[in-house]
Design an enzyme around this catalytic site. Structure first.
Site, PDB file in Angstrom:
ATOM      1  N   GLU A  56       9.590  -2.599  13.683  1.00 11.57           N
ATOM      2  CA  GLU A  56      10.478  -1.843  13.562  1.00 11.57           C
ATOM      3  C   GLU A  56      11.940  -2.060  13.846  1.00 11.57           C
ATOM      4  OE1 GLU A  56       7.562  -0.558  12.127  1.00 11.57           O
ATOM      5  OE2 GLU A  56       7.230  -0.256  10.847  1.00 11.57           O
ATOM      6  N   ASP A  74       1.009  -1.365   0.372  1.00 10.15           N
ATOM      7  CA  ASP A  74      -0.191  -0.121  -0.024  1.00 10.15           C
ATOM      8  C   ASP A  74       0.984   1.267  -0.566  1.00 10.15           C
ATOM      9  OD1 ASP A  74       1.395  -0.220   1.993  1.00 10.15           O
ATOM     10  OD2 ASP A  74      -0.965  -0.061   3.600  1.00 10.15           O
TER      11      ASP A  74
END
Ligand SMILES: *[C@@H]1O[C@H](CO)[C@@H](O)[C@H](O)[C@H]1NC(C)=O
Ligand SMILES: *[C@@H]1O[C@H](CO)[C@@H](O)[C@H](O)[C@H]1NC(C)=O
Ligand SMILES: *[C@@H]1O[C@H](CO)[C@@H](O)[C@H](O)[C@H]1NC(C)=O
Length: 344
Positions: free
Chosen positions: A276, A193
């Site tokens: 992350e 996306d």
């Protein structure tokens, strides 16, 4: 006398012509109003008149004069320059996690067509799903890219929690594939996306350890980026710092494959918001070693675009006007919502 009669005849012809024109215009306007009215009474508009054949039949075989048509044929197969391999250029292992939804194939199409412009790409599409999505497998096959398709489910213990750590199991599956199959090159997590300027791929290709760069449209700040001074990363600008050492977006960093292979324990935690940070910390990189890309992080070449969520498609109500037409084939390609679980 005769002249006067002729004039009257011409005038009545003109009046008749104007009337006919007015009637034609009125019907056209009302038809247009129907279209714009927004109140679609029926999903099908049947054409009453039989379609006229094309004035010239297209050639059955590609004709030398018909260059455009020939190009179109190759684009139908998605092989317009895709999957190119250049000797001596480090490969990019691009992991794209995905999951079944209405926007899935459109998003993967956009990502694929970006990657078709980048040589030496191995595109690892890893789906969060118990079964392989036929539409995805078929699209990857047609794309002509060097693809690896994986599908894996989130471990059941994480499925019960409210805020699920989505995309971790399938990213880890991609990571394990890279560990088993890659020797060099660069790893990058590219969600479907996002929007990518292809210049970022040429920059991450030369990552020695871990490189970082800005990602646009992240949080209310509009960007998530390392803060760079005199060519060094001195901090991070992000709308959600929290307790993160590396407050960066998933699409904001790349890792050298050899560097990754030297760290067999590096992995991504099942911790929402900390995926992350946890992964980068597990690599053991120091902030001073991070390579700032995109001209010392002055350019935004990745955006977290996101796409509006769409409802599942309503079923087609077949009538005499739709039976035996293309609508049956189109219907098979529509997202009808997730498979309903039946209790056994
Ligand atoms: C099909 O019919 C049902 C029941 O009449 C209706 O609710 C639905 O909106 C119709 N779908 C379309 C696409 O016209
Ligand atoms: C794509 O599908 C066709 C037909 O099933 C198969 O023959 C072909 O090997 C596939 N190609 C790739 C690249 O997977
Ligand atoms: C980044 O900044 C450093 C220090 O100012 C400079 O030497 C280097 O050329 C810059 N790199 C780029 C790609 O602009």
């Amino acid at each position: 006398m005769v002249r006067g009669g002729n004039q009257r005849l011409v005038i009545s012809w003109l009046v008749a012509l104007v009337l006919v024109l007015l009637v034609v215009l009125a019907t056209r306007n009302s038809a247009r109003r129907d279209d714009d009215g927004g109140q679609v009474r029926s999903a099908v508009r049947a054409l009453s008149a039989v379609q006229r054949p094309l004035p010239v039949q297209p050639p059955a075989q590609p004709h030398p004069q018909n260059v455009l048509q020939t190009q179109h044929v190759s684009l139908v197969n998605g092989r317009c320059g895709s999957g190119k391999w250049v000797e001596g250029l480090p490969p990019l292992y691009i992991i794209t996690p995905t999951y079944p939804r209405a926007e899935q194939v459109p998003e993967l199409t956009r990502t694929a067509q970006t990657l078709m412009n980048v040589p030496n790409v191995v595109w690892i599409v890893s789906e969060d799903s118990t079964v392989a999505s036929t539409s995805v497998v078929q699209y990857l096959n047609e794309s002509g890219l060097n693809t690896v398709y994986l599908h894996v489910q989130m471990p059941s213990r994480y499925k019960k929690v409210g805020n699920k750590p989505r995309g971790v199991a399938n990213r880890m599956a991609g990571l394990n594939w890279v560990r088993e199959n890659a020797k060099d090159g660069v790893l990058y997590f590219a969600d479907d996306d996002n929007t990518y300027d292809i210049r970022i791929f040429e920059q991450i290709r030369w990552t020695r350890k871990v490189s970082m760069f800005p990602v646009g449209l992240v949080t209310k700040l509009g960007v998530s980026t390392p803060i760079v001074k005199e060519g060094k990363v001195v901090g991070f600008y992000d709308g959600w710092i929290a307790k993160r050492t590396f407050p960066v977006d998933m699409a904001g960093f790349a890792v050298n494959v050899q560097y990754l292979l030297e760290r067999p324990l590096a992995s991504m935690p099942y911790k929402v918001g900390y995926e992350e940070d946890g992964f980068i910390k597990s690599l053991g990189i120091k902030a001073s070693e991070i390579e700032p890309l995109a001209f010392n992080c002055t350019k935004i070449w990745v955006w977290h675009t996101q796409t509006k969520k769409n409802e599942p498609a309503k079923p087609i109500n077949h009538t005499i006007a739709t039976l035996g037409t293309n609508l049956k084939i189109i219907s098979e390609q529509l997202w009808k919502g997730p498979a309903i679980k039946t209790k056994s």
